[in-house]
Design an enzyme around this catalytic site. Structure first.
Site, PDB file in Angstrom:
ATOM      1  CB  THR A  19      -0.050  -3.371   6.289  1.00  0.00           C
ATOM      2  OG1 THR A  19      -1.268  -3.331   5.543  1.00  0.00           O
ATOM      3  CG2 THR A  19       0.634  -2.018   6.245  1.00  0.00           C
ATOM      4  CG  ASP A  20      -2.985  -7.504   3.654  1.00  0.00           C
ATOM      5  OD1 ASP A  20      -3.394  -6.632   4.446  1.00  0.00           O
ATOM      6  OD2 ASP A  20      -3.570  -7.779   2.589  1.00  0.00           O
ATOM      7  CE1 TYR A  22      -4.187  -0.114  -0.940  1.00  0.00           C
ATOM      8  CE2 TYR A  22      -6.014   0.930   0.218  1.00  0.00           C
ATOM      9  CZ  TYR A  22      -4.917   0.094   0.222  1.00  0.00           C
ATOM     10  OH  TYR A  22      -4.542  -0.536   1.373  1.00  0.00           O
ATOM     11  CB  THR A  50      -0.941  -0.001   1.221  1.00  0.00           C
ATOM     12  OG1 THR A  50      -1.840  -1.101   1.104  1.00  0.00           O
ATOM     13  CG2 THR A  50      -1.741   1.283   1.310  1.00  0.00           C
ATOM     14  CE  LYS A  94      -3.699  -4.577   8.046  1.00  0.00           C
ATOM     15  NZ  LYS A  94      -3.615  -4.640   6.561  1.00  0.00           N
ATOM     16  CB  SER A 132       2.337  -7.825   1.715  1.00  0.00           C
ATOM     17  OG  SER A 132       1.213  -7.558   2.511  1.00  0.00           O
ATOM     18  CD  GLU A 167      -6.854 -26.853  28.118  1.00  0.00           C
ATOM     19  OE1 GLU A 167      -7.740 -27.666  27.792  1.00  0.00           O
ATOM     20  OE2 GLU A 167      -6.809 -26.313  29.231  1.00  0.00           O
TER      21      GLU A 167
END
Length: 353
Positions: free
Chosen positions: A116-117, A50, A36, A189, A83, A310
Site C-alpha cells: 500500500t505504500d 510484520y 502487506t 493513502k 512496495s 503564486e
C-alpha cells in the site's frame, strides 16, 4: 503459519462448479508483486511490525476459494517486494506484462496485488501506460495475511469481481480496498495504518462494491489507458525526475544535488499554491537554464495549482501540476520527458491527464 483466514477460507470452499458454469466466468489474471497483502506477522494479533512479501500468489489464491465463483483465475508472481522498494524498472516490467496479457483474447481483466505504500503511484503509472480498456484493478491490504482481522481476502475477492465486471470496462486503472472503488489518478493513502486509508479526498471515490456487484457513481474525465499517448513498450528506463519539498527556511541543497546527479526534471512540492520561496527562485531559474524541467506542485494534497498564480510560470518557463500531488506529478513528468522537452507541450499533458 499462513493465518486464520487460509484455514477458514478452505473450510468455506464452495462445491466445484460445472464446466459449463466455469466457462461462462470472466478470465482474470492476478499479478502478484508482494506487499502487506502477502505479509505475515509473529502471531494473529500482529498488525504492525510484520514482514511484507512472504506469501506467494498461489497461496493467496488458495486462501480465497470463493474466487472460483466469480472468475476463472490464474496467478503470476511478477516480483515479491515491499512496495517502498518499488522502482521505475519494476513499473516498466509490470506495465509491459499487463499489456501483453490484456492483448490476449482469453484475458478479460487484471488484478495486481501490491503493497500500500506506493500503490497510488503504481496505479497511476499503469493508468498512463496500459493500452487497453479492459479492467485493471490494483489491490492491497493494511493488515498481514496472518492477522485475525486480515483485510486481504475480501479486498482480493472484490478486486477479482471488479476486474471481471463489465461495469469496470473503460474506467481506467482502479484501486479497490475497503469495499470502495477509486480512480488511480485521484486516490492517495491518507493514514499510516487504518483500513480506510485510501481516499480521493476532494474529488471523491468512483463507487462501492456491495453484494457481489460494483456500483459506479462517477468516473474520471481525464484521459487514460487506451487513450493515453505514452508507450513504454520499447523503453528500458525512464528519465530521472526528483522531488524537492517546500518548508519554512528552505534551501537549495537538495535541488543542486539532484541537478548535479543528472535529474532531467524536478517536482517542487511547494507550500500553499506551489509557492516558490524567494531564496529558491534563483536556483530554480539556474536549473531551468540547464534544461531541467520544473513542475510546481503542492505539499497541501488538494486543490489546483494555479498557473501564473503564486509564480509567473510564463516568465520562469515552469509547468504546474494541476491537481496532481508531487509523487504523481513525478510519474507524469517522467513519461512526458520520453516524448518532448517542450514546457508548453508538457503543460498540455498535465491538463490532459
Amino acid at each position: 503459519m499462513f493465518g486464520a483466514f487460509l484455514t477458514a477460507g478452505l473450510l468455506a470452499a464452495a462445491p466445484a462448479q460445472s464446466q459449463d458454469a466455469a466457462a461462462k466466468l470472466p478470465h482474470v489474471v492476478i499479478l502478484a508483486t508482494g506487499g502487506t497483502i502477502a505479509g505475515s506477522g509473529a502471531d494473529s494479533t500482529t498488525t504492525v511490525g510484520y514482514t511484507s512479501a512472504t506469501i506467494g500468489v498461489e497461496r493467496l489464491i488458495a486462501a480465497v476459494p470463493e474466487l472460483q465463483k466469480v472468475a476463472s483465475v490464474k496467478g503470476e508472481q511478477v516480483f515479491q517486494i515491499a512496495s517502498e522498494s518499488m522502482t521505475n524498472a519494476h513499473w516498466l516490467k509490470l506495465a509491459k506484462r499487463v499489456n501483453v496479457l490484456l492483448a490476449q483474447s482469453d484475458v478479460d481483466g487484471i488484478v495486481i496485488t501490491h503493497g500500500t505504500d506506493t500503490i497510488e503511484e503504481t496505479a497511476y503509472f499503469l493508468d498512463l501506460t496500459v493500452k487497453s480498456r479492459k479492467p485493471v484493478v490494483v489491490v492491497g491490504a493494511m493488515r498481514p495475511a496472518t492477522a485475525i482481522s486480515a483485510d486481504g481476502p475480501i479486498n482480493l475477492y472484490n478486486a477479482v469481481l471488479l476486474a471481471g465486471s463489465q461495469e469496470a470496462v473503460g474506467k481506467g486503472v482502479l484501486v479497490a480496498l475497503n469495499d470502495q472503488i477509486n480512480a488511480a489518478r485521484e486516490v492517495s493513502k491518507t493514514n499510516t495504518s487504518t483500513t480506510d486509508t485510501f481516499k480521493s479526498t476532494e474529488l471523491g471515490m468512483l463507487g462501492y462494491i456491495q453484494g457481489n456487484k460494483p456500483y459506479f457513481y462517477r468516473q474520471s474525465t481525464r484521459k487514460h489507458t487506451a487513450d493515453s499517448e505514452f508507450d513504454v513498450s520499447q523503453l528500458d528506463a525512464l528519465p530521472k525526475v526528483d522531488i524537492i519539498y517546500g518548508y519554512a527556511d528552505m534551501n537549495r541543497v537538495a535541488l543542486d544535488a539532484f541537478v548535479a546527479a543528472g535529474a532531467k526534471g524536478i517536482i517542487q512540492a511547494g507550500v500553499g499554491d506551489g509557492s516558490i520561496a524567494a531564496q529558491m527562485k534563483g536556483p530554480l531559474v539556474e536549473a531551468r537554464k540547464k534544461g531541467v524541467l520544473i513542475v510546481r506542485s503542492s505539499r497541501v494534497g488538494q486543490g489546483i495549482v494555479a498557473r501564473n498564480g503564486e509564480a509567473n510560470d510564463d516568465e520562469l518557463d515552469t509547468v504546474v501540476s494541476d491537481t496532481l500531488n508531487a509523487q504523481k506529478a513525478r510519474i507524469l513528468l517522467m513519461l512526458a520527458l520520453t516524448k518532448t522537452a517542450s514546457s508548453k507541450d508538457i503543460q498540455r499533458m498535465f491538463y490532459t491527464y
